[in-house]
Scaffold this motif. Structure first.
Motif, PDB file in Angstrom:
ATOM      1  N   ALA A  67       8.413  19.278  33.819  1.00 25.18           N
ATOM      2  CA  ALA A  67       6.943  19.360  33.840  1.00 25.18           C
ATOM      3  C   ALA A  67       6.387  17.982  33.533  1.00 25.18           C
ATOM      4  N   PHE A  68       5.069  17.902  33.620  1.00 27.93           N
ATOM      5  CA  PHE A  68       4.361  16.711  33.175  1.00 27.93           C
ATOM      6  C   PHE A  68       3.763  17.003  31.807  1.00 27.93           C
ATOM      7  N   HIS A  69       4.227  16.285  30.811  1.00 33.72           N
ATOM      8  CA  HIS A  69       3.670  16.362  29.467  1.00 33.72           C
ATOM      9  C   HIS A  69       2.204  15.937  29.544  1.00 33.72           C
ATOM     10  N   PRO A  70       1.323  16.526  28.727  1.00 33.56           N
ATOM     11  CA  PRO A  70      -0.097  16.159  28.803  1.00 33.56           C
ATOM     12  C   PRO A  70      -0.384  14.692  28.488  1.00 33.56           C
ATOM     13  N   GLU A  71       0.569  13.971  27.928  1.00 30.80           N
ATOM     14  CA  GLU A  71       0.402  12.544  27.684  1.00 30.80           C
ATOM     15  C   GLU A  71       1.117  11.687  28.722  1.00 30.80           C
ATOM     16  N   HIS A  72       1.680  12.339  29.750  1.00 28.62           N
ATOM     17  CA  HIS A  72       2.430  11.620  30.790  1.00 28.62           C
ATOM     18  C   HIS A  72       2.095  12.183  32.169  1.00 28.62           C
ATOM     19  N   LEU A  73       0.819  12.324  32.452  1.00 23.26           N
ATOM     20  CA  LEU A  73       0.382  12.881  33.720  1.00 23.26           C
ATOM     21  C   LEU A  73       0.411  11.805  34.806  1.00 23.26           C
ATOM     22  N   PRO A  74       0.643  12.213  36.048  1.00 17.79           N
ATOM     23  CA  PRO A  74       0.680  11.219  37.126  1.00 17.79           C
ATOM     24  C   PRO A  74      -0.702  10.649  37.420  1.00 17.79           C
ATOM     25  N   GLU A  75      -0.707   9.427  37.889  1.00 16.30           N
ATOM     26  CA  GLU A  75      -1.957   8.805  38.309  1.00 16.30           C
ATOM     27  C   GLU A  75      -2.454   9.530  39.553  1.00 16.30           C
ATOM     28  N   GLU A  76      -3.759   9.576  39.722  1.00 15.49           N
ATOM     29  CA  GLU A  76      -4.358  10.381  40.786  1.00 15.49           C
ATOM     30  C   GLU A  76      -3.811  10.047  42.162  1.00 15.49           C
ATOM     31  N   ILE A  77      -3.600   8.806  42.472  1.00 13.88           N
ATOM     32  CA  ILE A  77      -3.122   8.431  43.804  1.00 13.88           C
ATOM     33  C   ILE A  77      -1.706   8.955  44.067  1.00 13.88           C
ATOM     34  N   LEU A  78      -0.951   9.222  43.017  1.00 13.65           N
ATOM     35  CA  LEU A  78       0.434   9.687  43.140  1.00 13.65           C
ATOM     36  C   LEU A  78       0.608  11.170  42.858  1.00 13.65           C
ATOM     37  N   GLU A  79      -0.455  11.887  42.522  1.00 17.70           N
ATOM     38  CA  GLU A  79      -0.339  13.267  42.044  1.00 17.70           C
ATOM     39  C   GLU A  79       0.472  14.159  42.978  1.00 17.70           C
ATOM     40  N   GLU A  80       0.143  14.197  44.254  1.00 15.93           N
ATOM     41  CA  GLU A  80       0.823  15.128  45.159  1.00 15.93           C
ATOM     42  C   GLU A  80       2.280  14.746  45.368  1.00 15.93           C
ATOM     43  N   ALA A  81       2.569  13.466  45.515  1.00 13.30           N
ATOM     44  CA  ALA A  81       3.962  13.024  45.676  1.00 13.30           C
ATOM     45  C   ALA A  81       4.773  13.333  44.420  1.00 13.30           C
ATOM     46  N   GLU A  82       4.185  13.095  43.259  1.00 14.94           N
ATOM     47  CA  GLU A  82       4.876  13.380  41.997  1.00 14.94           C
ATOM     48  C   GLU A  82       5.086  14.883  41.817  1.00 14.94           C
ATOM     49  N   TRP A  83       4.105  15.686  42.196  1.00 15.99           N
ATOM     50  CA  TRP A  83       4.218  17.145  42.085  1.00 15.99           C
ATOM     51  C   TRP A  83       5.355  17.647  42.975  1.00 15.99           C
ATOM     52  N   LEU A  84       5.445  17.143  44.198  1.00 15.88           N
ATOM     53  CA  LEU A  84       6.537  17.545  45.090  1.00 15.88           C
ATOM     54  C   LEU A  84       7.893  17.123  44.532  1.00 15.88           C
ATOM     55  N   ALA A  85       7.964  15.925  43.978  1.00 20.21           N
ATOM     56  CA  ALA A  85       9.217  15.457  43.378  1.00 20.21           C
ATOM     57  C   ALA A  85       9.608  16.330  42.188  1.00 20.21           C
ATOM     58  N   LEU A  86       8.627  16.703  41.377  1.00 18.96           N
ATOM     59  CA  LEU A  86       8.910  17.562  40.226  1.00 18.96           C
ATOM     60  C   LEU A  86       9.389  18.940  40.688  1.00 18.96           C
ATOM     61  N   LYS A  87       8.760  19.496  41.713  1.00 17.58           N
ATOM     62  CA  LYS A  87       9.173  20.810  42.209  1.00 17.58           C
ATOM     63  C   LYS A  87      10.604  20.767  42.755  1.00 17.58           C
ATOM     64  N   ARG A  88      11.006  19.644  43.331  1.00 26.95           N
ATOM     65  CA  ARG A  88      12.407  19.520  43.783  1.00 26.95           C
ATOM     66  C   ARG A  88      13.367  19.622  42.597  1.00 26.95           C
ATOM     67  N   GLU A 113     -10.149  17.713  31.038  1.00 25.25           N
ATOM     68  CA  GLU A 113     -10.214  18.345  32.356  1.00 25.25           C
ATOM     69  C   GLU A 113      -8.927  18.111  33.141  1.00 25.25           C
ATOM     70  N   LYS A 114      -8.442  16.864  33.133  1.00 28.57           N
ATOM     71  CA  LYS A 114      -7.192  16.554  33.852  1.00 28.57           C
ATOM     72  C   LYS A 114      -6.020  17.303  33.220  1.00 28.57           C
ATOM     73  N   GLN A 115      -5.967  17.323  31.891  1.00 28.70           N
ATOM     74  CA  GLN A 115      -4.891  18.043  31.214  1.00 28.70           C
ATOM     75  C   GLN A 115      -4.928  19.527  31.563  1.00 28.70           C
ATOM     76  N   LYS A 116      -6.115  20.133  31.568  1.00 31.34           N
ATOM     77  CA  LYS A 116      -6.232  21.560  31.891  1.00 31.34           C
ATOM     78  C   LYS A 116      -5.828  21.825  33.338  1.00 31.34           C
ATOM     79  N   ARG A 117      -6.197  20.938  34.240  1.00 30.95           N
ATOM     80  CA  ARG A 117      -5.828  21.105  35.651  1.00 30.95           C
ATOM     81  C   ARG A 117      -4.304  21.135  35.815  1.00 30.95           C
ATOM     82  N   TRP A 118      -3.620  20.204  35.161  1.00 28.07           N
ATOM     83  CA  TRP A 118      -2.157  20.177  35.251  1.00 28.07           C
ATOM     84  C   TRP A 118      -1.526  21.356  34.517  1.00 28.07           C
ATOM     85  N   PHE A 119      -2.084  21.743  33.395  1.00 32.14           N
ATOM     86  CA  PHE A 119      -1.577  22.906  32.660  1.00 32.14           C
ATOM     87  C   PHE A 119      -1.675  24.144  33.547  1.00 32.14           C
ATOM     88  N   GLN A 120      -2.806  24.318  34.214  1.00 29.46           N
ATOM     89  CA  GLN A 120      -2.973  25.464  35.111  1.00 29.46           C
ATOM     90  C   GLN A 120      -1.984  25.417  36.280  1.00 29.46           C
TER      91      GLN A 120
END
Length: 168
Positions: A67-88, A113-120
């Motif tokens: 997962a992404f720890h709430p203190e280690h969230l991906p930067e917005e430009i990388l969010e989708e690529a990082e999410w796909l990598a994490l799901k792998r 707001e960003k933390q809640k979005r990733w938590f969800q």
């Protein structure tokens, strides 16, 4: 039989990917087993540590979480690529939980707001896969409880929890 007798323990949160374990990781795992720890979960904080945790789990027959720890969230430009990598990583054989995720309002590195979005996002993926959630909460206990669905279909392990019984 372990020197700990027949006791079985499950260490649900052991960051064996930390660099100070590099030299003696095998002996740390061995000592844990000798002490009666039958299972170890190696959580992660981002894609890099999720891959490291999965590799450790596979090498030592442990379990990992990603997962992404709430203190280690991906930067917005990388969010989708990082999410796909994490799901792998979450699809690897011994990666069996989502964590650590949650909210951390102590350090304030990212907006609530960003933390809640990733938590969800993590909660939804946990429910879709049936994976348990390892939830980090620091200074955000009431909000964590508000964010968790009332009828959550997966187990939750609370980590870094500062709340008390008055919150239930």
């Amino acid at each position: 039989m372990s020197s700990g007798g027949n006791r079985l323990g499950f260490d649900s949160h052991c960051h064996l990917h930390f660099s100070h374990f590099e030299e003696d990781l095998g002996s740390v795992v061995g000592s844990s087993r000798e002490a009666g720890i039958s299972h170890i979960m190696v959580p992660s904080i981002d894609v890099e540590t999720a891959e490291m945790s999965a590799n450790i789990a596979e090498k030592y027959n442990l379990y990992s979480a990603a997962a992404f720890h709430p203190e280690h969230l991906p930067e917005e430009i990388l969010e989708e690529a990082e999410w796909l990598a994490l799901k792998r990583v979450l699809l690897r054989p011994l990666t069996v939980a989502i964590g650590e995720t949650g909210l951390d309002y102590h350090h304030k590195s990212y907006s609530p707001e960003k933390q809640k979005r990733w938590f969800q996002r993590h909660i939804q993926f946990a429910e879709a896969t049936g994976y348990p959630l390892i939830v980090h909460s620091r200074g955000a206990e009431e909000e964590v409880l508000r964010q968790l669905p009332e009828l959550l279909s997966v187990p939750v392990i609370l980590h870094c929890w500062g709340g008390d019984s008055s919150l239930t």
